[in-house]
Design a protein around this motif. Structure first.
Motif, PDB file in Angstrom:
ATOM      1  N   UNK A   7       4.859  31.790  36.781  1.00  0.00           N
ATOM      2  CA  UNK A   7       6.296  31.567  36.881  1.00  0.00           C
ATOM      3  C   UNK A   7       6.664  30.829  38.173  1.00  0.00           C
ATOM      4  N   UNK A   8       6.008  31.226  39.256  1.00  0.00           N
ATOM      5  CA  UNK A   8       6.313  30.586  40.535  1.00  0.00           C
ATOM      6  C   UNK A   8       5.870  29.128  40.531  1.00  0.00           C
ATOM      7  N   UNK A   9       4.723  28.867  39.924  1.00  0.00           N
ATOM      8  CA  UNK A   9       4.238  27.485  39.815  1.00  0.00           C
ATOM      9  C   UNK A   9       5.209  26.647  38.997  1.00  0.00           C
ATOM     10  N   UNK A  10       5.707  27.205  37.892  1.00  0.00           N
ATOM     11  CA  UNK A  10       6.672  26.484  37.064  1.00  0.00           C
ATOM     12  C   UNK A  10       7.951  26.205  37.841  1.00  0.00           C
ATOM     13  N   UNK A  11       8.404  27.219  38.607  1.00  0.00           N
ATOM     14  CA  UNK A  11       9.613  27.040  39.419  1.00  0.00           C
ATOM     15  C   UNK A  11       9.432  25.922  40.444  1.00  0.00           C
ATOM     16  N   UNK A  12       8.282  25.918  41.105  1.00  0.00           N
ATOM     17  CA  UNK A  12       8.017  24.877  42.112  1.00  0.00           C
ATOM     18  C   UNK A  12       8.019  23.491  41.480  1.00  0.00           C
ATOM     19  N   UNK A  13       7.381  23.366  40.326  1.00  0.00           N
ATOM     20  CA  UNK A  13       7.328  22.076  39.645  1.00  0.00           C
ATOM     21  C   UNK A  13       8.726  21.629  39.215  1.00  0.00           C
ATOM     22  N   UNK A  14       9.496  22.552  38.650  1.00  0.00           N
ATOM     23  CA  UNK A  14      10.844  22.197  38.200  1.00  0.00           C
ATOM     24  C   UNK A  14      11.756  21.855  39.372  1.00  0.00           C
ATOM     25  N   UNK A  15      11.617  22.599  40.461  1.00  0.00           N
ATOM     26  CA  UNK A  15      12.444  22.325  41.642  1.00  0.00           C
ATOM     27  C   UNK A  15      12.119  20.947  42.219  1.00  0.00           C
ATOM     28  N   UNK A  16      10.837  20.649  42.298  1.00  0.00           N
ATOM     29  CA  UNK A  16      10.422  19.327  42.788  1.00  0.00           C
ATOM     30  C   UNK A  16      10.894  18.233  41.830  1.00  0.00           C
ATOM     31  N   UNK A 178      13.765  33.905  29.780  1.00  0.00           N
ATOM     32  CA  UNK A 178      14.518  34.479  30.903  1.00  0.00           C
ATOM     33  C   UNK A 178      14.597  33.480  32.051  1.00  0.00           C
ATOM     34  N   UNK A 179      13.481  32.847  32.326  1.00  0.00           N
ATOM     35  CA  UNK A 179      13.409  31.847  33.412  1.00  0.00           C
ATOM     36  C   UNK A 179      14.395  30.709  33.156  1.00  0.00           C
ATOM     37  N   UNK A 180      14.404  30.178  31.960  1.00  0.00           N
ATOM     38  CA  UNK A 180      15.287  29.049  31.639  1.00  0.00           C
ATOM     39  C   UNK A 180      16.761  29.444  31.726  1.00  0.00           C
ATOM     40  N   UNK A 181      17.071  30.661  31.288  1.00  0.00           N
ATOM     41  CA  UNK A 181      18.450  31.138  31.382  1.00  0.00           C
ATOM     42  C   UNK A 181      18.884  31.285  32.836  1.00  0.00           C
ATOM     43  N   UNK A 182      17.998  31.878  33.653  1.00  0.00           N
ATOM     44  CA  UNK A 182      18.309  32.038  35.076  1.00  0.00           C
ATOM     45  C   UNK A 182      18.439  30.688  35.782  1.00  0.00           C
ATOM     46  N   UNK A 183      17.619  29.750  35.400  1.00  0.00           N
ATOM     47  CA  UNK A 183      17.698  28.410  36.007  1.00  0.00           C
ATOM     48  C   UNK A 183      19.089  27.818  35.803  1.00  0.00           C
ATOM     49  N   UNK A 184      19.646  28.005  34.621  1.00  0.00           N
ATOM     50  CA  UNK A 184      20.985  27.461  34.337  1.00  0.00           C
ATOM     51  C   UNK A 184      22.056  28.188  35.142  1.00  0.00           C
ATOM     52  N   UNK A 185      21.878  29.499  35.320  1.00  0.00           N
ATOM     53  CA  UNK A 185      22.914  30.296  35.986  1.00  0.00           C
ATOM     54  C   UNK A 185      22.804  30.282  37.508  1.00  0.00           C
TER      55      UNK A 185
END
Length: 232
Positions: A7-16, A178-185
């Motif tokens: 999850x953290x790796x996905x977050x880092x990639x999406x943030x970048x 859950x991750x995708x929903x939180x990303x939007x919010x």
């Protein structure tokens, strides 16, 4: 790859990826003619129009002056050539020559004004041309830099998408939703690391119970901001 690490790796990639896409939009918006370049070109066009206007005016007045001078020459030839003998006719010729001379003087005054205006216009046109050349040179350099940056960003985004495609299979479908929903919010930040016993998103301390769960599972939900806290 552990649940939290994925999850953290996905977050880092999406943030970048978000940052690079924002920059790519800025770069693409900056491509094309700048306002400064458009204004410099308009200024040159305006000065060229003025020079043309006064050049035409000057030529017209020069022709007019020449025409009046020719009339004066013909009248003086008749006046002093001995052909005209009648005193009344001679007086009329003298008056005509005097009137033509006054008229020529007025036209010559206007001609001088036109010549000055044309000269000043040509100087302004030369300045506008130099300014446009300077703006054009800077713009060309900037455009080349922007196009190179755009290419780099596009390549980096392709690499991020590839890395993202590789990490997605390791993430549970429920966690991903859950991750995708939180990303939007949460403004794009859904997953944070625990930092000094606190949530890396809101800074609120992680309660002992959640701290124990975090140590065991590597993933908990912040009771304050709702983000996913991981220990990587």
């Amino acid at each position: 790859m552990t649940r939290g690490a994925g999850l953290y790796r996905l977050q880092c990639l999406d943030h970048e990826g978000d940052a690079k896409r924002r920059r790519l939009m800025e770069v693409e918006a900056a491509l094309g003619e700048s306002e400064a370049l458009k204004q410099a070109r308009q200024t040159l066009k305006r000065t060229q129009g003025l020079v043309k206007k006064w050049a035409v005016r000057q030529r017209d007045l020069e022709l007019k002056t020449q025409g009046i001078s020719n009339k004066i020459s013909r009248s003086e030839k008749r006046l002093y050539g001995g052909v005209v003998k009648n005193p009344k006719e001679l007086a009329d010729l003298q008056a005509e020559v005097a009137s033509l001379r006054r008229r020529r003087q007025r036209v010559e005054d206007n001609l001088l004004e036109a010549m000055i205006e044309r000269e000043e216009g040509e100087a302004a046109q030369a300045d506008a041309r130099r300014h446009l050349d300077e703006i054009q040179a800077r713009w060309s350099t900037q455009q080349a830099d922007l196009m190179a940056e755009r290419e780099t960003l596009q390549e980096e985004l392709a690499e991020i998408e590839q890395a993202r495609a590789e990490v997605l299979p390791s993430i549970d479908a429920g966690d991903l939703a859950t991750y995708q929903s939180l990303r939007r919010m949460k403004g794009g930040i859904a997953v944070v690391e625990v930092q000094g016993g606190a949530c890396g998103g809101c800074g609120v301390a992680v309660p002992p119970g959640l701290e124990w769960q975090l140590r065991r599972d590597g993933v908990v939900t912040c009771g304050n901001c709702g983000r996913i806290i991981v220990r990587v």
